[in-house]
Design a protein around this motif. Structure first.
Motif, PDB file in Angstrom:
ATOM      1  N   UNK A  34       0.831  -1.205   0.000  1.00  0.00           N
ATOM      2  CA  UNK A  34       0.000   0.000   0.000  1.00  0.00           C
ATOM      3  C   UNK A  34       0.866   1.255   0.000  1.00  0.00           C
ATOM      4  N   UNK A  35       1.967   1.219   0.748  1.00  0.00           N
ATOM      5  CA  UNK A  35       2.869   2.370   0.797  1.00  0.00           C
ATOM      6  C   UNK A  35       3.463   2.656  -0.581  1.00  0.00           C
ATOM      7  N   UNK A  36       3.846   1.610  -1.294  1.00  0.00           N
ATOM      8  CA  UNK A  36       4.395   1.796  -2.639  1.00  0.00           C
ATOM      9  C   UNK A  36       3.342   2.355  -3.585  1.00  0.00           C
ATOM     10  N   UNK A  39       2.707   6.011  -2.682  1.00  0.00           N
ATOM     11  CA  UNK A  39       3.859   6.848  -3.050  1.00  0.00           C
ATOM     12  C   UNK A  39       3.926   7.059  -4.553  1.00  0.00           C
ATOM     13  N   UNK A  40       3.549   6.044  -5.326  1.00  0.00           N
ATOM     14  CA  UNK A  40       3.606   6.171  -6.787  1.00  0.00           C
ATOM     15  C   UNK A  40       2.604   7.189  -7.313  1.00  0.00           C
ATOM     16  N   UNK A  41       1.615   7.552  -6.515  1.00  0.00           N
ATOM     17  CA  UNK A  41       0.583   8.501  -6.945  1.00  0.00           C
ATOM     18  C   UNK A  41       0.785   9.890  -6.347  1.00  0.00           C
ATOM     19  N   UNK A 246      13.959  10.612  -5.987  1.00  0.00           N
ATOM     20  CA  UNK A 246      12.565  10.713  -6.440  1.00  0.00           C
ATOM     21  C   UNK A 246      11.874   9.379  -6.202  1.00  0.00           C
ATOM     22  N   UNK A 247      11.507   9.150  -4.959  1.00  0.00           N
ATOM     23  CA  UNK A 247      10.915   7.871  -4.578  1.00  0.00           C
ATOM     24  C   UNK A 247       9.556   7.659  -5.223  1.00  0.00           C
ATOM     25  N   UNK A 252       6.582   4.145  -8.781  1.00  0.00           N
ATOM     26  CA  UNK A 252       5.793   3.920  -9.991  1.00  0.00           C
ATOM     27  C   UNK A 252       6.429   2.853 -10.868  1.00  0.00           C
ATOM     28  N   UNK A 253       7.759   2.861 -10.981  1.00  0.00           N
ATOM     29  CA  UNK A 253       8.445   1.818 -11.734  1.00  0.00           C
ATOM     30  C   UNK A 253       8.263   0.447 -11.109  1.00  0.00           C
ATOM     31  N   UNK A 254       8.238   0.385  -9.796  1.00  0.00           N
ATOM     32  CA  UNK A 254       8.018  -0.892  -9.107  1.00  0.00           C
ATOM     33  C   UNK A 254       6.617  -1.422  -9.378  1.00  0.00           C
TER      34      UNK A 254
END
Length: 282
Positions: A34-36, A39-41, A246-247, A252-254
């Protein structure tokens, strides 16, 4: 209070405790995912100002475009699919034919061959990195996608043969004998009888093989050198080096890298569970 009511309360308490523990473990397991996703958004300014663990104060899909185009995820994803799809199909085809021969026919040194195939998968891959790299250089295929395809097939077929051998061996001999009486040859028996009966096992192995090969990093960085030929896992390392702080872009790449394996698992979930249940029964 009767003994039955006491036992019932204990069972209810045990059930409630189990569900509570399972819920906590599921929450703990899902929290990084959920954190990833969150963070991607988020925008870079939001993450930099409020930190990774804070509640989101922004929403943007630009991180995915940046990772997909500028970060090279599009090219890397194509490379991963070019490697993974042929590997899964060829490996399962070879493993199915080998398992059919070893499980349905009397062959000399059959058990020895199975043990050799299984023993090859027990070797730590780290001790084979240099030999595999040198061998690919000698063969003139170093830094090519076919080299990675060959390595994945070579190191995967033994395990798949061992698993499929157990499924095919459990099929009653009477089915094969009836087909022989009707005039069916080995190829017809394999294609029309044995292979359809092992479809749950093939689907389960296919989903696992896709996940393992798609997510592999070790062999990719062993036989490949050019950035333009790297698969998605190796490209994530390059993405982290390109976007150091730029996490949001890295997250987003992950997500992009994880999407294909999640889609494959959801597509074959029914067959995957059926294959596991069938193996448990046998």
């Amino acid at each position: 209070m009767s003994a039955d009511s006491t036992a019932l309360k204990r069972r209810r308490a045990a059930t409630a405790g189990f569900h509570l523990g399972a819920g906590l473990l599921a929450t703990l397991w899902l929290l990084p995912i959920v954190l990833v996703l969150v963070t991607s958004l988020r925008s870079f300014d939001d993450v930099a100002a409020n930190g990774l663990g804070s509640l989101p104060h922004s929403f943007t899909l630009g991180n995915f475009r940046q990772a997909w185009v500028d970060g090279g995820q599009q090219r890397a994803l194509i490379n991963s699919l070019v490697v993974t799809v042929p590997c899964v199909l060829i490996t399962l085809a070879l493993a199915a034919m080998a398992a059919f021969a070893l499980s349905r026919y009397e062959m000399p040194l059959r058990r020895t061959l199975l043990l050799l195939m299984l023993g090859g998968n027990l070797l730590p891959p780290q001790i084979l990195l240099i030999p595999v790299s040198k061998l690919s250089e000698i063969m003139g295929i170093y830094d090519t996608l076919p080299a990675l395809v060959g390595v994945q097939i070579g190191f995967g077929v033994g395990f798949y043969v061992f698993v499929l051998h157990g499924f095919m061996r459990a099929i009653p001999n009477e089915i094969q004998q009836a087909a022989v009486v009707d005039g069916a040859g080995p190829w017809q028996i394999f294609w029309r009888i044995i292979l359809p009966l092992t479809r749950p096992a093939l689907a389960a192995l296919g989903a696992l093989a896709f996940t393992w090969i798609f997510n592999d990093l070790l062999w990719a960085i062993t036989v490949l050198r050019s950035d333009t030929k790297m698969p998605i896992t190796a490209a994530l390392i390059g993405l982290q080096g390109q976007y150091v702080s730029m996490w949001n872009v890295i997250a987003a790449g992950s997500v992009i890298a994880a999407a294909p394996t999640v889609a494959v698992f959801l597509r074959f979930q029914r067959h995957f569970v059926a294959g596991l249940n069938l193996g448990a029964v046998k």
